[in-house]
Design a protein around this motif. Structure first.
Motif, PDB file in Angstrom:
ATOM      1  N   TRP A 216       0.816  -1.215   0.000  1.00  0.00           N
ATOM      2  CA  TRP A 216       0.000   0.000   0.000  1.00  0.00           C
ATOM      3  C   TRP A 216       0.855   1.272   0.000  1.00  0.00           C
ATOM      4  CZ3 TRP A 216       2.016   1.881   4.384  1.00  0.00           C
ATOM      5  CH2 TRP A 216       2.343   0.988   5.408  1.00  0.00           C
ATOM      6  N   ALA A 217       2.116   1.162  -0.339  1.00  0.00           N
ATOM      7  CA  ALA A 217       3.042   2.296  -0.215  1.00  0.00           C
ATOM      8  C   ALA A 217       3.188   3.046  -1.535  1.00  0.00           C
ATOM      9  CB  ALA A 217       4.402   1.810   0.271  1.00  0.00           C
ATOM     10  N   ASP A 222       3.573   7.382   3.110  1.00  0.00           N
ATOM     11  CA  ASP A 222       3.454   5.928   3.216  1.00  0.00           C
ATOM     12  C   ASP A 222       4.787   5.295   3.601  1.00  0.00           C
ATOM     13  OD1 ASP A 222       0.783   5.980   2.520  1.00  0.00           O
ATOM     14  OD2 ASP A 222       1.136   5.536   0.406  1.00  0.00           O
ATOM     15  N   LYS A 225       5.158   5.284   7.209  1.00  0.00           N
ATOM     16  CA  LYS A 225       4.305   4.256   7.817  1.00  0.00           C
ATOM     17  C   LYS A 225       4.910   2.874   7.621  1.00  0.00           C
ATOM     18  CE  LYS A 225       0.187   7.049   6.918  1.00  0.00           C
ATOM     19  NZ  LYS A 225      -1.014   7.198   6.039  1.00  0.00           N
TER      20      LYS A 225
END
Length: 340
Positions: A216-217, A222, A225
C-alpha cells in the motif's frame, strides 16, 4: 481583424491558393507559398486552427493516461512527452486515473469520440481485454507499463531484471531479512518487479518472510508508515526494495527519527532516480529509467500510427536501465569477501 480574403488580395493570389497553403496541401509553388506567408505576417493573420482540424478530422491532440501527476516520475515523463509531441505539431492533455478502472475507461472514450487522435498509457488499471476494443477507434501505445500481448506497441525497461539486480545488490551488502514495498496495483509491471525480487531471494536461499511485503506504499508519507510497521512487527529487517524513491525517502526519514542507521541497520533501495533520491541523507540507491529516450520513441511510434495505421507494425522497445548505487545501501563494514 484580417481575413483570408485580405491575405489573398495582398498576395495577389486566389483565396483557394491561400487555403491550400494554410492547410499544407500540395500543388502550390514555393514562390507562391512565400508570397502568402509574407502577406500573412504583414497582416498579422492567424489561421483558425479549430476549423482546420475539423476539416481534416484530426484534433492534433494526444492524451496521456497516468495514475497521478504528483509522482515525479510521471511529471518528468509528461514533460518529455509534451516536448516531443510539440515537435510533430501535437498538443498533450494529461488524464489522471488515480488507478480507478472507470476513470481509465472514461478517458479511453476520448479516442472513441474522436476528441483525441491517439493515447499513451503510462499505467494500466483495467484488464487488457477491456482496453483492447478501443484500438479500433485509434492508436494506443504503452509507455512504462507493459504486458505479454500482441497488437500494441510498448516502450519500457526490463522491470523484472531491475528488481532482481537491486535485490542481489542488497544481498551482497549482507542483507538477509528483506522486505518488499509496492503500491499494491495488480499490473503486469508490478508482478514483474516482484518476480525479480523473489528470484533473487531464491537464488541465494533466502526466505521471503511472512508479513514482509507491504502493498500500500505510494509516497513519502506511506514510506514513514512502512518503517513504523517494520519496526514494530519485523525489527530484524535489514534491507528493503521499495520500487519508489518517494517511499524510500519516507523510510529513511522515519528511520533517522528512531535512531536507526541507514544503511547498516536498514539498507534501502528506491526506483526512478528522482531528484529527491539525491537530496536525501544518505542519498538513495535507485534505478534510473531513460525517460527522455522512452518518451521520444513513444511519440515517434504514436505519430506514425496516427499518420498511417497500415504502415506501422506493433513493436516492443526495451530500453536499458541503470542501478545507481549510493549511500543508502553502501555498508562499509561489509567486505567483498563477506558477500554472499
Amino acid at each position: 481583424m484580417a481575413t483570408i480574403e485580405d491575405v489573398a488580395k495582398l498576395a495577389g493570389l486566389s483565396r483557394t491558393t491561400v487555403s491550400r497553403v494554410i492547410n499544407d496541401q500540395p500543388y502550390v509553388t514555393e514562390e507562391k507559398k512565400k508570397r502568402i506567408i509574407h502577406a500573412m505576417k504583414d497582416l498579422g493573420y492567424v489561421p483558425n486552427s479549430s476549423a482546420r482540424r475539423l476539416r481534416s478530422q484530426r484534433t492534433e491532440t494526444i492524451a496521456v493516461l497516468l495514475p497521478r501527476v504528483t509522482n515525479p516520475f510521471f511529471g518528468h515523463l509528461i514533460e518529455s512527452l509534451e516536448k516531443e509531441a510539440s515537435k510533430s505539431g501535437y498538443q498533450v492533455i494529461v488524464c489522471q486515473t488515480h488507478d480507478k478502472k472507470q476513470k481509465e475507461i472514461d478517458y479511453l472514450q476520448l479516442l472513441k469520440t474522436k476528441q483525441v487522435d491517439g493515447i499513451v498509457m503510462a499505467s494500466l488499471t483495467n484488464d487488457w481485454e477491456d482496453v483492447e476494443p478501443y484500438l479500433t477507434s485509434g492508436p494506443i501505445v504503452l509507455c512504462n507499463e507493459y504486458m505479454p500481448i500482441n497488437g500494441v506497441s510498448m516502450i519500457h525497461i526490463d522491470h523484472r531484471q531491475a528488481a532482481y539486480e537491486s535485490t542481489v545488490h542488497l544481498i551482497h551488502q549482507g542483507c538477509k531479512h528483506l522486505a518488499y514495498a509496492s503500491g499494491g496495483h495488480k499490473t503486469y509491471l508490478a508482478s514483474e518487479r516482484k518476480a525479480g525480487f523473489l528470484v533473487a531471494l531464491a537464488e541465494y536461499d533466502l526466505p521471503f518472510e511472512m508479513g514482509m511485503e507491504i502493498d500500500w506504499a505510494l509516497d513519502v508519507s506511506d514510506g514513514q508508515k512502512v518503517f513504523q510497521f517494520l519496526k514494530e512487527n519485523h525489527p530484524h529487517v535489514d534491507g528493503i526494495f521499495t520500487g519508489s524513491d518517494e517511499v524510500a525517502a519516507g523510510i529513511i526519514y522515519a528511520a533517522s527519527q528512531s535512531n536507526w542507521t541507514i544503511p547498516n541497520d536498514l539498507a534501502v533501495i528506491g526506483f526512478d532516480n528522482q531528484m529527491l533520491s539525491l537530496l536525501m541523507v544518505p542519498a538513495v540507491t535507485t534505478v534510473e529509467q531513460p525517460i527522455e529516450e522512452m518518451a521520444a520513441k513513444t511519440v515517434e511510434v504514436l505519430v506514425r500510427k496516427m499518420s498511417d495505421k497500415r504502415s506501422c507494425q506493433n513493436s516492443c522497445f526495451i530500453y536499458p536501465y541503470q542501478l545507481i548505487i549510493r549511500d543508502s545501501t553502501k555498508r562499509h563494514s561489509v567486505s567483498s569477501s563477506a558477500q554472499l
